[in-house]
Design a protein around this motif. Structure first.
Motif, short mmCIF file in Angstrom:
data_model
loop_
_atom_site.label_atom_id
_atom_site.label_comp_id
_atom_site.label_asym_id
_atom_site.label_seq_id
_atom_site.Cartn_x
_atom_site.Cartn_y
_atom_site.Cartn_z
N PRO A 288 0.78 -1.24 0.00
CA PRO A 288 0.00 0.00 0.00
C PRO A 288 0.82 1.29 0.00
N GLU A 289 2.08 1.22 0.41
CA GLU A 289 2.89 2.44 0.53
C GLU A 289 3.78 2.62 -0.70
N ILE A 290 3.85 3.86 -1.17
CA ILE A 290 4.65 4.20 -2.34
C ILE A 290 5.96 4.84 -1.90
N LEU A 291 7.04 4.49 -2.59
CA LEU A 291 8.34 5.11 -2.32
C LEU A 291 8.68 6.07 -3.46
N ALA A 292 9.24 7.22 -3.12
CA ALA A 292 9.75 8.17 -4.11
C ALA A 292 11.27 8.23 -3.99
N THR A 293 11.96 8.12 -5.11
CA THR A 293 13.42 8.04 -5.09
C THR A 293 14.05 8.91 -6.15
N SER A 294 15.31 9.22 -5.92
CA SER A 294 16.15 9.88 -6.93
C SER A 294 17.55 9.29 -6.81
N SER A 295 18.02 8.64 -7.86
CA SER A 295 19.35 8.05 -7.83
C SER A 295 20.43 9.13 -7.84
N GLU A 296 20.13 10.29 -8.40
CA GLU A 296 21.11 11.38 -8.45
C GLU A 296 21.19 12.13 -7.13
N GLY A 297 20.05 12.48 -6.57
CA GLY A 297 20.05 13.27 -5.34
C GLY A 297 20.05 12.47 -4.06
N GLY A 298 19.80 11.16 -4.17
CA GLY A 298 19.79 10.31 -2.98
C GLY A 298 18.46 10.27 -2.25
N LEU A 299 17.45 10.96 -2.78
CA LEU A 299 16.15 10.96 -2.14
C LEU A 299 15.59 9.55 -2.06
N GLY A 300 15.16 9.14 -0.88
CA GLY A 300 14.48 7.87 -0.70
C GLY A 300 15.35 6.63 -0.77
N ILE A 301 16.67 6.80 -0.92
CA ILE A 301 17.53 5.62 -1.07
C ILE A 301 17.61 4.82 0.25
N SER A 302 17.75 5.50 1.37
CA SER A 302 17.79 4.77 2.64
C SER A 302 16.47 4.06 2.90
N GLU A 303 15.36 4.71 2.53
CA GLU A 303 14.04 4.07 2.69
C GLU A 303 13.91 2.86 1.76
N LEU A 304 14.48 2.97 0.57
CA LEU A 304 14.44 1.84 -0.36
C LEU A 304 15.25 0.67 0.18
N ARG A 305 16.42 0.94 0.74
CA ARG A 305 17.20 -0.13 1.35
C ARG A 305 16.42 -0.83 2.45
N ALA A 306 15.77 -0.04 3.29
CA ALA A 306 14.97 -0.60 4.37
C ALA A 306 13.82 -1.43 3.80
N ALA A 307 13.20 -0.97 2.72
CA ALA A 307 12.09 -1.70 2.10
C ALA A 307 12.55 -3.04 1.55
N VAL A 308 13.75 -3.07 0.98
CA VAL A 308 14.29 -4.33 0.47
C VAL A 308 14.52 -5.30 1.62
N LEU A 309 15.13 -4.82 2.70
CA LEU A 309 15.40 -5.69 3.84
C LEU A 309 14.10 -6.16 4.48
N GLU A 310 13.13 -5.28 4.59
CA GLU A 310 11.83 -5.65 5.18
C GLU A 310 11.16 -6.74 4.35
N ALA A 311 11.36 -6.70 3.03
CA ALA A 311 10.70 -7.66 2.15
C ALA A 311 11.18 -9.08 2.39
N ILE A 312 12.43 -9.25 2.81
CA ILE A 312 12.97 -10.60 2.99
C ILE A 312 12.91 -11.04 4.44
N GLY A 313 12.44 -10.16 5.34
CA GLY A 313 12.44 -10.46 6.77
C GLY A 313 11.48 -11.56 7.16
#
Length: 222
Positions: free
Chosen positions: A197-222
């Motif tokens: 249900p939750e959407i992530l917003a990211t920017s590979s250039e500016g780093g926006l949302g990258i730490s949240e994306l890492r957490a989302a990946v880890l949460e997915a395999i938990g």
């Protein structure tokens, strides 16, 4: 294979702990394992996998590089449809999980037989990979969902594969436009049975949302 701490000590129970665990994981060893042009070449299904899907030129390779804090883990290209294999990357030593870079879709100039091979490869992988924990479907924040995105979302729904929508290139639009794009994407996600249900917003250039994306990946395999 290392496991997440149990019960109340688990990073899943605390966003701060989850973010720190994800930071440590992606600061460690990460390396290319293999490419699989056909299902027979898939690696052994011995660790959980998180796959990245998206239209050609959505910024998938750049986001993977930002996620892993590497400059060239995933190849970037201005040529649509360059990646036509499933590319696997081990995370951790020994591997705790794998990232899977899926072939881009929606490229207009690809030969029909290439598009057909892509559909067979991706569809069979999605439907038959027991260790696949989540697919991150990347959507260009400037353009929103297209019909080709909805095709892959339908495929994921039908395969009962959990997925999460991730906006890319969020630095390319105004903050108000980004908020609108996230609201629209969240509204559509709520109509799909397998969507997070939750959407992530990211920017590979500016780093926006990258730490949240890492957490989302880890949460997915938990």
């Amino acid at each position: 294979m290392s496991k997440l701490p149990p019960a109340s000590d688990s990073p899943e129970a605390d966003p701060v702990l989850l973010a720190e665990a994800a930071r440590r994981l992606f600061s460690g060893p990460i390396g290319f394992l293999k490419s699989a042009p056909e299902l027979q070449f898939l690696p052994d299904p011995d660790v959980p996998e998180v796959a990245f899907a998206g239209r050609s030129n959505v910024g998938k390779s750049s986001l993977l590089n930002a996620l892993t804090n590497r400059n060239s883990l995933a190849r970037t290209s201005n040529t649509p449809g360059r990646t036509q294999e499933l590319n696997f990357f081990d995370v951790g030593e020994p591997p705790v999980m794998r990232l899977v870079d899926m072939p881009g879709y929606g490229f207009a100039k690809a030969p029909k037989d290439m598009v057909r091979r892509w559909r067979f490869l991706v569809n069979d992988y999605l439907r038959g990979r027991a260790v696949l924990k989540r697919v991150l479907v990347l959507v260009d924040s400037r353009h929103g969902l297209k019909d080709v995105d909805r095709d892959i979302i339908k495929m994921l729904d039908e395969a009962a594969v959990s997925y999460r929508l991730v906006l890319t290139k969020a630095d390319k639009i105004k903050a108000s436009e980004l908020e609108t794009a996230m609201d629209q994407l969240a509204a559509e996600a709520r109509t799909h049975v397998a969507a997070h249900p939750e959407i992530l917003a990211t920017s590979s250039e500016g780093g926006l949302g990258i730490s949240e994306l890492r957490a989302a990946v880890l949460e997915a395999i938990g």
